[in-house]
Design a protein around this motif. Structure first.
Motif, PDB file in Angstrom:
ATOM      1  N   PRO A  98       0.819  -1.180  -0.335  1.00 10.77           N
ATOM      2  CA  PRO A  98       0.421  -0.341   0.082  1.00 10.77           C
ATOM      3  C   PRO A  98       0.887   1.370  -0.504  1.00 10.77           C
ATOM      4  N   GLY A  99       0.071   2.398  -0.430  1.00 10.34           N
ATOM      5  CA  GLY A  99       1.168   3.417  -1.078  1.00 10.34           C
ATOM      6  C   GLY A  99       0.957   4.567  -0.051  1.00 10.34           C
ATOM      7  N   ASP A 100       0.628   4.128   1.423  1.00  4.99           N
ATOM      8  CA  ASP A 100       0.246   4.697   3.029  1.00  4.99           C
ATOM      9  C   ASP A 100       1.754   4.075   3.714  1.00  4.99           C
TER      10      ASP A 100
ATOM     11  N   ALA B  67      14.065  -5.356  -8.393  1.00  2.00           N
ATOM     12  CA  ALA B  67      13.489  -5.576  -9.405  1.00  2.00           C
ATOM     13  C   ALA B  67      12.339  -3.834  -9.369  1.00  2.00           C
ATOM     14  N   GLY B  68      11.461  -3.555  -8.259  1.00  2.00           N
ATOM     15  CA  GLY B  68      10.782  -2.664  -8.695  1.00  2.00           C
ATOM     16  C   GLY B  68       9.970  -3.181  -6.972  1.00  2.00           C
ATOM     17  N   ILE B  69       8.905  -1.502  -7.172  1.00  2.00           N
ATOM     18  CA  ILE B  69       8.193  -1.370  -5.677  1.00  2.00           C
ATOM     19  C   ILE B  69       7.740  -0.965  -6.117  1.00  2.00           C
ATOM     20  N   VAL B  70       5.763  -1.810  -6.453  1.00  2.00           N
ATOM     21  CA  VAL B  70       4.416  -0.959  -6.763  1.00  2.00           C
ATOM     22  C   VAL B  70       4.085  -1.054  -5.556  1.00  2.00           C
ATOM     23  N   LEU B  71       3.862   0.555  -5.714  1.00  4.25           N
ATOM     24  CA  LEU B  71       2.804   1.482  -3.938  1.00  4.25           C
ATOM     25  C   LEU B  71       0.896   1.148  -4.460  1.00  4.25           C
ATOM     26  N   ASN B  72       0.153   0.420  -4.250  1.00 14.35           N
ATOM     27  CA  ASN B  72      -0.728   0.693  -4.575  1.00 14.35           C
ATOM     28  C   ASN B  72      -1.970   1.501  -3.858  1.00 14.35           C
ATOM     29  N   GLY B  73      -3.338   0.741  -3.953  1.00 20.74           N
ATOM     30  CA  GLY B  73      -4.074   1.630  -3.493  1.00 20.74           C
ATOM     31  C   GLY B  73      -4.197   3.924  -3.804  1.00 20.74           C
ATOM     32  N   GLY B  74      -4.032   3.723  -5.068  1.00 19.05           N
ATOM     33  CA  GLY B  74      -3.804   5.339  -5.107  1.00 19.05           C
ATOM     34  C   GLY B  74      -2.597   6.103  -4.062  1.00 19.05           C
ATOM     35  N   PHE B  75      -2.594   5.968  -3.174  1.00 17.45           N
ATOM     36  CA  PHE B  75      -1.449   6.178  -2.090  1.00 17.45           C
ATOM     37  C   PHE B  75       0.259   6.620  -2.225  1.00 17.45           C
TER      38      PHE B  75
END
Length: 734
Positions: free
Chosen positions: A288-290, A311-319
């Protein structure tokens, strides 16, 4: 015009066999032997005239991201190969809709479009359908009918994934019978994606499949069969594919790293302490992006030594972090891709988990891996013999490049690359190691070099990385350098300051036998690269001057140009040395030794200091090497053009058919090679240094990755000659 092209048809009895990677290997193999190779896809999802292309989930690739509009990646992968010169539209047949509407009409159109390709090519690789539309048995039968109508022998590709050796053999036998019942001619079978531990058993089982008296292998009693192990890396998606699947966008990080392969997916919903225990190299973490604590912890772990490279980070939830946390993240200026998506954790993880990787033209490491698997597990010579491919009468640039790699691979040498801080060197190293062309030693800080390679998605695990400031080696090299330069007043203390320079350090490795050759110059000048060689390795006996040649790969042959990089204005004796060394280099790389000593005058027609120098050099060459075909002074047109030679120098073994061109000075040589390179579209491989006791070669600072690969292969071949004691090693007189 009637088609005379030979062909091979790759067919499979099901989807997800990895047929496209086998097609790439076959194509690569053929470009070594055939001047013009074509590619043809009989059936695709979209018509050749379409403007918007929908992605067909290609063989072994799974489905593309929802809503993507992309062309057939298998076709694009094969068309991107340097040996193919066809447009996308030319290489396509009909659509599945065409087959459904009228199979016979579709077949007729396939035959017509194939022959349009075949008239342009000497050999055509035909890649069958991918089981994305028609029921399995019907589709194999239709592929067999296409192959029969095109007169193309079939290379059957079956999947060994999750199958026993016996099950693979049973599937192969059923498929071979299906092909024959539809009048197709199977000539060999490849079991792809097999369990590595059962490769030998699979090969043994395949050897029981008989050709039943058909085709060129009937007398052998069995259909040639090869097995290739599964490599999970080939199925790994890229970070970019994950980003597309979750509908994300890049918030921070280096866009170039979006091409890195994802080797694991993790959901970071647990505490940081437990998450850190699960991290592996190449992982993408969805969180989660928060969760600022997770984000900052992951960035710290990624940058820390002895922690996996993500390789990467995905911040989800629109945060997305704001205020002080956001400023901290931006201040860290991470190269690691950080992706934002509005999807929640479950939907992000679900979408990402459905993405399947594929071998595409954008992933050089995957291409290298696929080609290496093919080369190591398929008997290319047997396949070529079964296809009755004639020996080429010409040598194309691709054929020459592949011959370099093949010869280097046959007796691997250890080449040192001093410039480990250059991404091009790391990319070339990954290709060279993956294709098993040479063993490599890279100079620099090991942790930094390996971390950068991992970050770029490269595999250099097999390379040795040495710090040029290693105290033990510095001391050893300093003592040896002091001995070599004692006549110049060198001291050990001064030598300790000199030898950690990467060019000196690498040259000392070659001198002491810790490496067989050195390639440098991507970041350094020619002088910086080769000056240590003059001091340490020195010239071979009988050679007065170090010189260089370019191997000029024209459309149908290879010529040798020297000297175009080292000696500004050689004397007649030096020019003779350059000619003899260049002839030896030509022999080493399979080029005829017909030497033209170039000037603005031909024969006895001119006089002057410059012409006299060339005339004198020619006589020196003849006296030292009476076995060589040499002519001079001679003008360039008389050296290469038979009609001009007939009028200017009719009785000559060189005029009109010269292969080794010796320029009178650096100005003429450098300008000529560049003019030919640009105007004739020639590939200039080099400069290749000659005359040294051991091989050291210089790169242009604008060198491309393929240039580095070729130069390492050349250096390895020079080292092979040196270790075998062949005459003419590194341009020495024979």
């Amino acid at each position: 015009m009637t088609s005379t092209a030979r062909s091979i048809y790759l067919a499979s009895p099901e989807g997800e066999t990895g047929k496209s990677t086998i097609a790439l290997g076959v194509l690569d193999l053929l470009t070594r032997r055939v001047q013009r190779v074509g590619v043809f896809r009989p059936v695709t999802r979209t018509a050749p005239s379409s403007v918007a292309w929908a992605t067909a989930p290609a063989d072994g690739a799974g489905t593309a991201a929802p809503g993507s509009a992309d062309r057939d990646y298998v076709l694009e992968l094969l068309l991107a190969h340097d040996g193919v010169d066809l447009t996308y539209e030319e290489a396509m047949g009909v659509t599945y809709d065409d087959v459904h509407a009228d199979p016979e009409a579709a077949l007729a159109q396939i035959v017509a479009r194939y022959h349009d390709v075949a008239t342009q090519c000497d050999f055509v690789v035909i890649v069958g359908t991918d089981y994305t539309d028609v029921a399995g048995p019907t589709e194999l039968a239709f592929n067999a009918r296409i192959a029969a109508n095109l007169g193309a022998p079939v290379l059957l590709v079956v999947s060994g994934r999750d199958r026993t050796p016996e099950a693979i053999a049973n599937l192969t036998e059923v498929s071979v019978n299906e092909l024959r019942s539809n009048h197709a001619q199977p000539i060999a079978v490849v079991a792809n994606r097999c369990r590595p531990e059962s490769i030998d058993q699979v090969r043994a089982q395949l050897s029981t499949i008989t050709p039943e008296g058909q085709g060129p292998h009937a007398a052998s009693g069995s259909l040639p069969g090869w097995a290739i192990p599964e490599d999970p890396f080939l199925n790994a998606p890229t970070v970019a594919a994950i980003m597309e699947a979750v509908g994300g966008r890049l918030a921070l990080g280096d866009p170039e790293l979006l091409g890195r392969e994802v080797l694991d997916l993790l959901v970071g919903a647990m505490s940081l302490e437990h998450l850190l225990e699960k991290l592996v190299d190449g992982a993408v973490v969805i969180t989660p992006g928060d969760r600022s604590d997770i984000l900052i912890g992951l960035l710290a772990a990624h940058q820390a030594r002895n922690f996996p490279s993500l390789a990467g980070i995905v911040l989800n939830g629109g945060f997305y972090p704001t205020d002080s946390t956001g400023r901290l993240v931006e201040a860290l200026d991470p190269s690691l891709p950080i992706i934002r998506t509005d999807l929640g954790t479950f939907r992000s993880a679900s979408a990402a988990s459905r993405v399947r990787g594929r071998v595409s033209k954008e992933s050089q490491r995957k291409v290298d891996t696929a080609l290496a698997l093919f080369e190591q597990n398929v008997d290319g010579a047997a396949l070529i013999a079964g296809l009755d491919v004639p020996r080429p009468e010409v040598v194309t640039p691709l054929m020459f490049e592949y011959e370099l790699l093949s010869r280097a691979r046959a007796d691997r040498k250890n080449i040192v690359l001093p410039e480990g801080d250059d991404d091009r060197i790391l990319r070339a190293a990954s290709t060279l190691l993956g294709r098993q062309v040479a063993d490599l030693t890279i100079l620099g800080d090991e942790q930094s070099i390996r971390a950068r390679a991992t970050e770029l998605g490269l595999d250099i695990d097999a390379a040795t990385v040495i710090d040029p400031h290693d105290p033990e080696l510095v001391q050893r090299f300093a003592e040896e350098y002091t001995r070599l330069r004692a006549h110049k007043g060198m001291t050990v203390e001064r030598a300790r300051e000199i030898v950690p320079d990467v060019s000196y350090f690498g040259t000392m490795m070659v001198h002491l036998g810790l490496a067989d050759g050195m390639v440098s110059g991507a970041r350094h000048t020619t002088a910086h690269t080769i000056k240590p060689s003059f001091e340490i390795i020195k010239t071979m006996p009988g050679v007065s001057v170090v010189s260089s040649v370019f191997l000029m790969c024209l459309e149908d042959r290879v010529l040798v140009y020297g000297d175009c990089a080292v000696n500004p204005d050689p004397t007649d004796t030096q020019l003779a040395d350059i000619a003899i060394s260049s002839a030896a280099t030509a022999l080493q790389f399979g080029v005829d030794q017909r030497v033209a000593m170039l000037s603005y005058s031909t024969g006895e027609s001119g006089s002057g200091v410059d012409v006299d120098k060339v005339r004198s050099a020619t006589e020196i060459v003849r006296s030292r090497r009476p076995d060589l075909f040499v002519e001079g002074p001679i003008q360039y047109d008389a050296a290469v053009d038979a009609s001009v030679a007939a009028s200017k120098m009719p009785v000559s073994d060189v005029a009109g058919k010269a292969t080794v061109f010796i320029f009178p000075d650096l100005n003429t040589g450098n300008n000529t090679y560049k003019a030919v390179q640009r105007s004739a579209g020639a590939i200039a491989v080099g400069p290749v240094l000659q005359g040294l006791n051991k091989p050291v070669n210089d790169l242009s600072r604008g060198a491309l990755v393929q240039d580095i690969v070729n130069t390492v292969a050349i250096t390895a071949i020079q080292a092979q000659a040196g270790s075998s004691g062949e005459p003419g090693t590194n341009g020495a007189p024979a």
